[in-house]
Design an enzyme around this catalytic site. Structure first.
Site, PDB file in Angstrom:
ATOM      1  N   GLY A  36     -34.686  -0.918 -32.022  1.00 39.66           N
ATOM      2  CA  GLY A  36     -35.439  -1.873 -31.214  1.00 39.66           C
ATOM      3  C   GLY A  36     -35.205  -1.774 -29.721  1.00 39.66           C
TER       4      GLY A  36
ATOM      5  N   HIS B 186     -44.674   7.371 -28.697  1.00 39.24           N
ATOM      6  CA  HIS B 186     -44.243   8.541 -29.481  1.00 39.24           C
ATOM      7  C   HIS B 186     -43.301   9.387 -28.619  1.00 39.24           C
ATOM      8  CE1 HIS B 186     -44.549  11.441 -32.728  1.00 39.24           C
ATOM      9  NE2 HIS B 186     -44.555  12.377 -31.804  1.00 39.24           N
TER      10      HIS B 186
HETATM   11  C1  GAR Z   1     -38.300   5.896 -30.319  1.00 39.61           C
HETATM   12  O1  GAR Z   1     -37.851   7.114 -29.803  1.00 39.61           O
HETATM   13  C2  GAR Z   1     -39.777   5.977 -30.668  1.00 39.61           C
HETATM   14  O2  GAR Z   1     -40.528   6.759 -29.783  1.00 39.61           O
HETATM   15  C3  GAR Z   1     -39.720   6.625 -32.017  1.00 39.61           C
HETATM   16  O3  GAR Z   1     -38.622   6.009 -32.654  1.00 39.61           O
HETATM   17  C4  GAR Z   1     -37.659   5.607 -31.671  1.00 39.61           C
HETATM   18  C5  GAR Z   1     -37.386   4.134 -31.875  1.00 39.61           C
HETATM   19  O4  GAR Z   1     -36.373   3.701 -31.028  1.00 39.61           O
HETATM   20  N1  GAR Z   1     -40.944   6.410 -32.716  1.00 39.61           N
HETATM   21  C6  GAR Z   1     -41.467   7.313 -33.540  1.00 39.61           C
HETATM   22  O5  GAR Z   1     -40.950   8.378 -33.787  1.00 39.61           O
HETATM   23  C7  GAR Z   1     -42.790   6.873 -34.191  1.00 39.61           C
HETATM   24  N2  GAR Z   1     -43.545   8.006 -34.567  1.00 39.61           N
HETATM   25  P1  GAR Z   1     -36.115   2.151 -30.766  1.00 39.61           P
HETATM   26  O6  GAR Z   1     -36.065   1.451 -32.128  1.00 39.61           O
HETATM   27  O7  GAR Z   1     -34.769   2.112 -30.096  1.00 39.61           O
HETATM   28  O8  GAR Z   1     -37.218   1.616 -29.903  1.00 39.61           O
END
Ligand code: GAR
Length: 197
Positions: A12, A109
């Site tokens: 998050g 992304h």
């Molecule tokens: C982030 O790097 C986001 O871009 C990626 O997951 C991570 C979540 O981090 N999303 C994807 O790969 C979706 N295809 P967070 O929970 O710390 O925001």
């Protein structure tokens, strides 16, 4: 005031960055609900700690796709969501949800789409693939969400350069910094009416 629902599956940090940035910039937007498929997610904990309605909605707890989509749409409507932000949401939104919010759902992304997108390309897998390919640059993309994974119109991207000896972990950290900047930027553009009218 633009009402935003954030979907997130894990840590998050993008949710936190968005929350912080909206407050700091005094943008006319607020997060009205955080929805997660993962009951133990950092995103739900952050929401609870900050007085934001935190909803655990998992397909596994519904009999079929239709009742799950109906519950998601009901939650969005109940909280008055006008913009949906996928901030580290590892599931695909069902077609009825995409249809109801077409043009008002964005995703962050961790790569320069259209490269390194599509089913199975998420999280660390993206950074591993970029390094395995020998690319010299990567970055992050904010795009509109349609029925296909990572295929909607690109709204904003920014790049990072790979250093010699870059690892998936170090690249993920660099890209995350970019994510934390460009996701709030795009949300601000929606709030100011420069996108989505
Ligand atoms: C982030 O790097 C986001 O871009 C990626 O997951 C991570 C979540 O981090 N999303 C994807 O790969 C979706 N295809 P967070 O929970 O710390 O925001």
């Amino acid at each position: 005031m633009l009402n935003i629902a954030v979907f997130a599956s894990g840590r998050g940090s993008n949710l936190e960055a968005l929350h912080r940035s909206l407050a700091a910039r005094a943008v006319a937007a607020r997060i009205v609900a955080v929805i997660s498929n993962n009951s133990g997610s950092g995103a739900l904990s952050f929401a609870r700690a900050n007085g934001i309605p935190a909803l655990h909605l998992s397909r596994q707890r519904f009999d079929d796709d239709a009742s799950f989509s109906a519950a998601v749409l009901d939650a969005l409507h109940r909280h008055g969501a006008e913009l949906v932000v996928l901030a580290g949401y590892m599931k695909k939104l069902d077609a009825p949800v995409v249809a109801a919010y077409r043009g008002r759902i964005i995703n962050i992304h961790p790569a320069l789409l259209p490269k390194y997108g599509g089913e199975g390309m998420y999280g660390m897998r993206v950074h591993e693939a970029v390094i395995a390919a020998g690319d010299r640059i990567s970055g992050a993309t904010v795009h509109l969400v349609d029925e296909e994974y990572d295929r909607g119109r690109i709204l904003l991207q920014d790049i990072v350069t790979l250093a010699p000896g870059e690892t998936p972990e170090s690249l993920a950290a660099k890209v995350l910094n970019v994510e934390h900047r460009i996701l709030p930027e795009v949300v601000t553009m929606f709030a100011e009416g420069s996108i989505g009218q």
